[in-house]
Structures are given as structure tokens and as C-alpha cells.
Motif scaffolding. Sequence first.
Motif, PDB file in Angstrom:
ATOM      1  N   ASP A 110       3.725  -6.396   9.897  1.00 37.14           N
ATOM      2  CA  ASP A 110       2.908  -6.398   8.689  1.00 37.14           C
ATOM      3  C   ASP A 110       1.665  -5.541   8.878  1.00 37.14           C
ATOM      4  OD1 ASP A 110       4.466  -7.930   7.006  1.00 37.14           O
ATOM      5  OD2 ASP A 110       3.639  -9.827   7.706  1.00 37.14           O
ATOM      6  N   ALA A 111       1.049  -5.630  10.035  1.00 36.32           N
ATOM      7  CA  ALA A 111      -0.133  -4.818  10.303  1.00 36.32           C
ATOM      8  C   ALA A 111       0.208  -3.332  10.255  1.00 36.32           C
ATOM      9  CB  ALA A 111      -0.728  -5.182  11.662  1.00 36.32           C
ATOM     10  N   GLU A 112       1.341  -2.983  10.837  1.00 38.13           N
ATOM     11  CA  GLU A 112       1.774  -1.584  10.815  1.00 38.13           C
ATOM     12  C   GLU A 112       1.990  -1.104   9.381  1.00 38.13           C
ATOM     13  OE1 GLU A 112       2.467   1.843  13.108  1.00 38.13           O
ATOM     14  OE2 GLU A 112       1.804  -0.141  13.722  1.00 38.13           O
ATOM     15  N   PHE A 113       2.551  -1.990   8.546  1.00 42.62           N
ATOM     16  CA  PHE A 113       2.770  -1.646   7.139  1.00 42.62           C
ATOM     17  C   PHE A 113       1.452  -1.318   6.463  1.00 42.62           C
ATOM     18  CE2 PHE A 113       3.256  -3.405   2.687  1.00 42.62           C
ATOM     19  CZ  PHE A 113       3.938  -2.311   2.173  1.00 42.62           C
ATOM     20  N   TYR A 114       0.428  -2.107   6.712  1.00 44.80           N
ATOM     21  CA  TYR A 114      -0.850  -1.880   6.040  1.00 44.80           C
ATOM     22  C   TYR A 114      -1.605  -0.685   6.625  1.00 44.80           C
ATOM     23  CZ  TYR A 114      -0.226  -5.934   3.121  1.00 44.80           C
ATOM     24  OH  TYR A 114       0.267  -6.803   2.175  1.00 44.80           O
ATOM     25  N   ARG A 115      -1.369  -0.386   7.899  1.00 38.73           N
ATOM     26  CA  ARG A 115      -1.916   0.865   8.440  1.00 38.73           C
ATOM     27  C   ARG A 115      -1.247   2.048   7.753  1.00 38.73           C
ATOM     28  NH1 ARG A 115      -2.710   1.448  14.812  1.00 38.73           N
ATOM     29  NH2 ARG A 115      -0.438   1.475  14.803  1.00 38.73           N
ATOM     30  N   TRP A 116       0.050   1.962   7.583  1.00 38.91           N
ATOM     31  CA  TRP A 116       0.816   3.035   6.949  1.00 38.91           C
ATOM     32  C   TRP A 116       0.384   3.226   5.499  1.00 38.91           C
ATOM     33  CZ3 TRP A 116       4.656   2.889   3.026  1.00 38.91           C
ATOM     34  CH2 TRP A 116       5.426   4.059   2.889  1.00 38.91           C
ATOM     35  N   LEU A 117       0.112   2.143   4.793  1.00 39.65           N
ATOM     36  CA  LEU A 117      -0.351   2.253   3.407  1.00 39.65           C
ATOM     37  C   LEU A 117      -1.661   3.029   3.328  1.00 39.65           C
ATOM     38  CD1 LEU A 117       0.337  -1.287   1.845  1.00 39.65           C
ATOM     39  CD2 LEU A 117       1.625   0.841   1.489  1.00 39.65           C
ATOM     40  N   GLN A 118      -2.571   2.801   4.289  1.00 37.22           N
ATOM     41  CA  GLN A 118      -3.826   3.536   4.282  1.00 37.22           C
ATOM     42  C   GLN A 118      -3.586   5.022   4.565  1.00 37.22           C
ATOM     43  OE1 GLN A 118      -6.920   2.465   3.305  1.00 37.22           O
ATOM     44  NE2 GLN A 118      -5.668   0.708   2.671  1.00 37.22           N
ATOM     45  N   PHE A 119      -2.619   5.321   5.392  1.00 39.04           N
ATOM     46  CA  PHE A 119      -2.243   6.711   5.664  1.00 39.04           C
ATOM     47  C   PHE A 119      -1.758   7.385   4.381  1.00 39.04           C
ATOM     48  CE2 PHE A 119       1.482   9.447   6.930  1.00 39.04           C
ATOM     49  CZ  PHE A 119       0.750  10.530   7.385  1.00 39.04           C
ATOM     50  N   ILE A 120      -0.938   6.677   3.612  1.00 41.26           N
ATOM     51  CA  ILE A 120      -0.427   7.218   2.348  1.00 41.26           C
ATOM     52  C   ILE A 120      -1.569   7.420   1.360  1.00 41.26           C
ATOM     53  CG2 ILE A 120       1.129   6.828   0.398  1.00 41.26           C
ATOM     54  CD1 ILE A 120       2.526   7.461   3.062  1.00 41.26           C
ATOM     55  N   CYS A 121      -2.467   6.430   1.263  1.00 41.45           N
ATOM     56  CA  CYS A 121      -3.628   6.572   0.373  1.00 41.45           C
ATOM     57  C   CYS A 121      -4.441   7.811   0.738  1.00 41.45           C
ATOM     58  CB  CYS A 121      -4.513   5.333   0.466  1.00 41.45           C
ATOM     59  SG  CYS A 121      -3.854   3.845  -0.320  1.00 41.45           S
ATOM     60  N   ASP A 122      -4.663   8.001   2.029  1.00 42.38           N
ATOM     61  CA  ASP A 122      -5.443   9.137   2.489  1.00 42.38           C
ATOM     62  C   ASP A 122      -4.763  10.451   2.115  1.00 42.38           C
ATOM     63  OD1 ASP A 122      -7.856   9.832   4.293  1.00 42.38           O
ATOM     64  OD2 ASP A 122      -6.232  11.019   5.169  1.00 42.38           O
ATOM     65  N   GLU A 123      -3.456  10.512   2.291  1.00 42.84           N
ATOM     66  CA  GLU A 123      -2.691  11.710   1.938  1.00 42.84           C
ATOM     67  C   GLU A 123      -2.806  12.023   0.453  1.00 42.84           C
ATOM     68  OE1 GLU A 123       1.220  12.724   4.548  1.00 42.84           O
ATOM     69  OE2 GLU A 123       1.413  11.097   3.098  1.00 42.84           O
ATOM     70  N   GLN A 124      -2.614  10.990  -0.366  1.00 42.78           N
ATOM     71  CA  GLN A 124      -2.585  11.231  -1.806  1.00 42.78           C
ATOM     72  C   GLN A 124      -3.972  11.524  -2.368  1.00 42.78           C
ATOM     73  OE1 GLN A 124      -0.202   8.474  -4.083  1.00 42.78           O
ATOM     74  NE2 GLN A 124       1.638   8.961  -2.920  1.00 42.78           N
TER      75      GLN A 124
END
Length: 704
Positions: free
Chosen positions: A353-367
Motif C-alpha cells: 500500500d505504501a508503494e502504491f501511494y508513493r507511485w501515485l505521487q510520482f504520477i501526480c508529479d509527472e502530470q
Amino acid sequence: MIKLVSYIDELSKLAQAYSISTSYTSATGTTVEAGPETLTALLHAIGVTVGETEEELVSQQLAAEEELFSRPLPRCVVARQGDSHFFTVHVHHGASAHVTIATEQGEVVEAVQEENWTDPRTIGGVLWGEATFSTPRDLPLGWHTLRLDSESVQAETGLIVVPAQVPTPSRQRHGVMAQLYSVRSERSWGIGDFRDLATLGTILAEDDDVDFLLINPLHAAQPAPPVEDSPYLPTSRRFVNPIYICVEDVPEYSLVDDATRADIDALAAGLRATNTTPDPIKRNPIFDIKLQALRELFFHREQSGPRHDMYRAYCEAEGDGLDEFALWCGHQLARAECTATGAHAEEDGFPEDAEFYRWLQFICDEQLATAQKALKDAGMEIGIMNDLAVGVHPKGADAETLSDILAPEVSVGAPPDPYNVFGQDWSQPPWNPYALAEAGYAPFRDMIRTVLRHSGALRIDHILGLFRLFWIPRGESAKLGTYMNYDYNALVGVLALEATRAGAVVIGEDMGTFEPWVQDYLAERGLMGTSILWFEGSPHHEGARRQDEYRTLALTSGTTHDLPPTAGMVEGEHIALRDRLGLLENSFEEEDASDFAWQKQIYEVALDPEFYASLDLSERPSGDTTLEIVRQLSEFVRGTPSLLTCTALVDLTGDRRAQNQPGTVRSQYPNWCIPLTNEKGEAVTLETLRDQRYYKALVLERGH
């Protein structure tokens, strides 16, 4: 009685030693004294347990003084570039003191010793002496380290060299302000997203001379429904709300099989149907469905290769702060699931779950990066102007992961005034100024740095909070609060450093009760102020502020997110709404007459004289007259000398509804959930924006 007064006097002295105001001037000009219960509670909130007797208080004051005199180096030193900043060090009396500066750039330079004839003091059986040093004037900007070496004392602390001023626009720039969640296209999932941000900015840049797009705070809310609607009460100010992710623009969307993609599209179909309705936005089902889709994409992500390397580099750059935030999100999700099922939550973390939320922040940063690039490519000089909220939710991620830097035993608010006789409690835990300095202002830096990464400007809500905040003992009435004073030179300095490095403009929302020198100080540091048409009285005569009287170093706009759109203001919707909600102090007729009388003074200075003379102002305007007033007020704002001027997107569509009605809760009014509509109350999508009557008059026909 004498004893009690003496105790209170000593308590006041102790509070003042820790920068707590023992009294303040109210909005009506009266002096309000902070009671002993308030001072005791605020001292306890910063880690000072108050003694029960006068003698104990005197001892505590002495202990505080001795702690400073036996502290080898200050908690942190913030110096302006080009100045010699003086600071004191303490070593055992008679010992030599050698102070060096290790710069961020890898150089080591000597601090300069100055004269200091302060007498030594015996503390804890040790004779301590004081010396004064200064920083060289030519130190580079950056996050440096001071090191003290003495025979028996070695210590290090942070030295932050900051610019004297934040960069300001080279010429006047105009922009548009929008609540991103309200801006939808036909393909949106019921709420505006990062692709909509890019599309809106591109449209505006193509149709008008627009250089920035001011949007609501994008701060992270709860990791799963139910989520807070208000963007000004986030769970974290450093990280971003994944509800704004455009699912189809996530690269992993192309990696899933056709069946999975069809399932995702089916989930989105029901949400897309709401894009053309004026009904309030419902974040919980939207976020729930987006999270389902994003989890599918997360499971299909590449575990190696260039994109995976980009993700790992992002995580490494964000460091412990991202890890702690992601773990908090995972724990919250697990706790919620355990509550629903009755299971027991482990306390050793939930890595997936933690990895998922780290990944979501990566996507937000990209977009976000993609959106900013789209705005700049379309010709915008500044691009995205982000908004920074005052604080965070008391049970959010920052409140937990930064609990040692915040003061959770108090909340931020506002003192009573004629508009709110009970005062306001915003529930947010403030920075503990001493813990923040001890941490070298790194949490504040990290927050500012992240928010500025993909934006050309930053608006800071209630910038007066960098000077002082109204602290209320948690759970008590706002009447029992008083002000905590902050090291504004340090906070503004850190802000200036990060803004300069990002090449960003900074705007402070500087409205409210404050001493005049505050605005002068902000202007001296290059921080722009805020002017709202409806609130601006002339500094030189009775009535509304004339066009040439507006500040140059300011962002001037016709309205704000706490007011209805300009058409609603003109027609009195703000008074009618408060009347419907039972929020008026006086009768509707009295409130409406008073408000309209002030508006007429604004019209007198802001509207074309011939048009103004033709108006029948025996009653509020409507119809085509409203449209023309809105158009002329927009031109008036653009014609002020302010370096930044702004038009609200809702004014470009003829919207009437307020995004937020202060002083109400969700059961009273759907704050922060109002989608973009037009003068008829119909939903406006990006595809229909150019078809709107107001948009044609204020944008497409402008100058013709």
C-alpha cells in the motif's frame, strides 16, 4: 491578591520570553488580555510545563536564559546575501572559539569574530563565555553548515543564506483564477484533472493575453474515501491529491490488456455522465473509482527499465518525507479496512500500500510537469500559479509525521470580530516555531520546494501567518486564544530562497488585521500583496479606490474563492445566500441596501462615465446590464498599475454560485463542490467554454 497578581506577572514574562503575546488589539481597537489558562496552555504546547508558584516561574525564566547562554550555537542562522549577519556562540570561559562555514557548494570559509564584552556566567557549575561572529558578505545563496570548534565544545547548526528579494514580474501580467475540480471536459471523470488544467490553460493563452492560471491548492486529502472537500484543509501540504490524476494519461494505461482497459472505461462512464450537470461534485465515489482504476495500472507497472528508473529517482529525491507520507497513507487504509472487518492491524507497515501511494505521487508529479509545460508552450510567461493553504488537518499525514515540529495541543484560528463574535477555529495545528528552527526549517523548505517544482508562482493564503498566528488551546473557545509570534525574517527568507531558485513569483494574501509595517516589509522583500476590488477603499478620500491608487506590487482581482462570482455580487446573490442560510446579522433589506450602497461607489470610479450615467441604480442590475458591468469591472482591474491582475474563470462564464460560503458546513452549503456553470445555471465544459455569452464578451470580443 498581591500574590496572584505577582504570579500572573511572572507568567506573562515567561510567555513573552517564548514569543507569546500576552495581549492583542482586537478588530474594534480594544486591548484583549490573554488569561493565565491561555498562557499556560500555549506554553505547554511548545514543551514548557508551567510552574505552580511564583518562585518556580522565576526559576523557569532563569533556566530559559541560561539555556540560551549555554547553547554553543543558535538553533539556526538565517542571513541575507550581501549582509554581514551577526550571531553569538558560547564556549567555556577562556577557551578559544573557531567558527567555519561549510557551504552547500563544497567550500569552507571562516566566520569573522567581532567584539563582544558580555560578562561570563556560571551555569550548572561551568563558567560560560560569549563570543560574536559574523558571516562574510559574499557567501553564496544556499543551505550551509556552521561549525564551532573549541577545546571542550564542538557543535554544528544550519546557516541559510537567502536573497534580499524574491523576483518580481518584469512587466504587468494578466491571468485567470479557477477551481480545478470545477473545470471539466466531456472526458473528465466527474471532476477536473491535470489534463483539463493543461487544456484550460492552452485555451486561455490562445484566446487572450494570459500569462498565468491561478488554481486552488492541490494538497493531498485523505488516502481513500471519505475525503475532505475543502482544498484548504488538507492532510499534507507537501504532497498532491491523486484525485486530479487523468487516468488515461498514465503511461501504464497503455500496458493493460484490452479487457482491463474496457473495465476501467466502464467505471469511468458513469462519472463522465455527470460532467454536463450542474449538480454538486461528489468526491467520494469519484475518488473510489479512480483508486480502483489506478490500482490496476499500478499492478501493471514495469519493474525495470527506464521508466522504473525514473520512479526510483523520484522516490530517492523526495526522501524520507515521501516514505513517511506513503506509509501513513497505507496505515490509514489498513486501519479503515480493519475497522470495517473487525480485523487487527499490524503495526510494522504495509509495504504494498505504501508503494502504491508513493507511485501515485510520482504520477501526480509527472502530470503536473506536463501541464506546466503545456501552459508555457502555449505562451504563458508564468504558467501555473499554485496556492498554499494555511495549515493541515489535525488528524492528517503532516499532523502525524511532523508531530514533533507542529504544536498539536493548539489550533489556528482568528479572534472574535464584528462579523464573527465567537471567533474562528480552523482546527489546524501550527508550526512550533522553536522545533521548526531546531530542524533548520527543513520541513518548511521541503514543502515550499515541492509546491514550486512545477509552477511559476505561488499564492500564500494568510501570509500574515509567517509573522504571527492566532493560537487557540485545542477544544477551547477562540475567545481564549492569543497570538504566537514567529521569526518572520527566517520564514520569509527561506521562502525567498526557494522561490528564487525556482524562478517563481510569490503573492501573499495579506488581507485582514495587521500592522502597516507588515505590508512594507513584504514589499521590501519582493513579496506581492493581494487586492480584491470589493474590499478596496481609497487611502486618500471617501469611497472606493480609484484605478491609479492600486498597489503596483500586488495581485489584483475582481473576486476571490470566498465570494460569489462578480455577476452574483452585482445581483446581490451573496446577500440572498446568507439570508437563505440564516447568516445575516440584520434584516435582508438592511444588509442588501448597505452592500449595494458600497457597490455603487465602486461603479462610480470603475465604470465608463457615460455607461454609469445611463444606469438606473434604484435597484440592483440584471440581465445584459449585469454582463456589461462584469465586463467593465474586469477591464478596470486589468487597467490598474498592479503587476499581476486576474479574472475569475466563473466571471468568464457568467456563473452566479459561490464556491465557498464561509461559516457554513456541508449540510448547509456544498462548499468546494460547485462545478463551472453559466448565467443560466447550465454546466460548462471545456468544449463549450468558447460558446458562452460572457466568454465571448470578456475574451473573444475584447479589443474589437
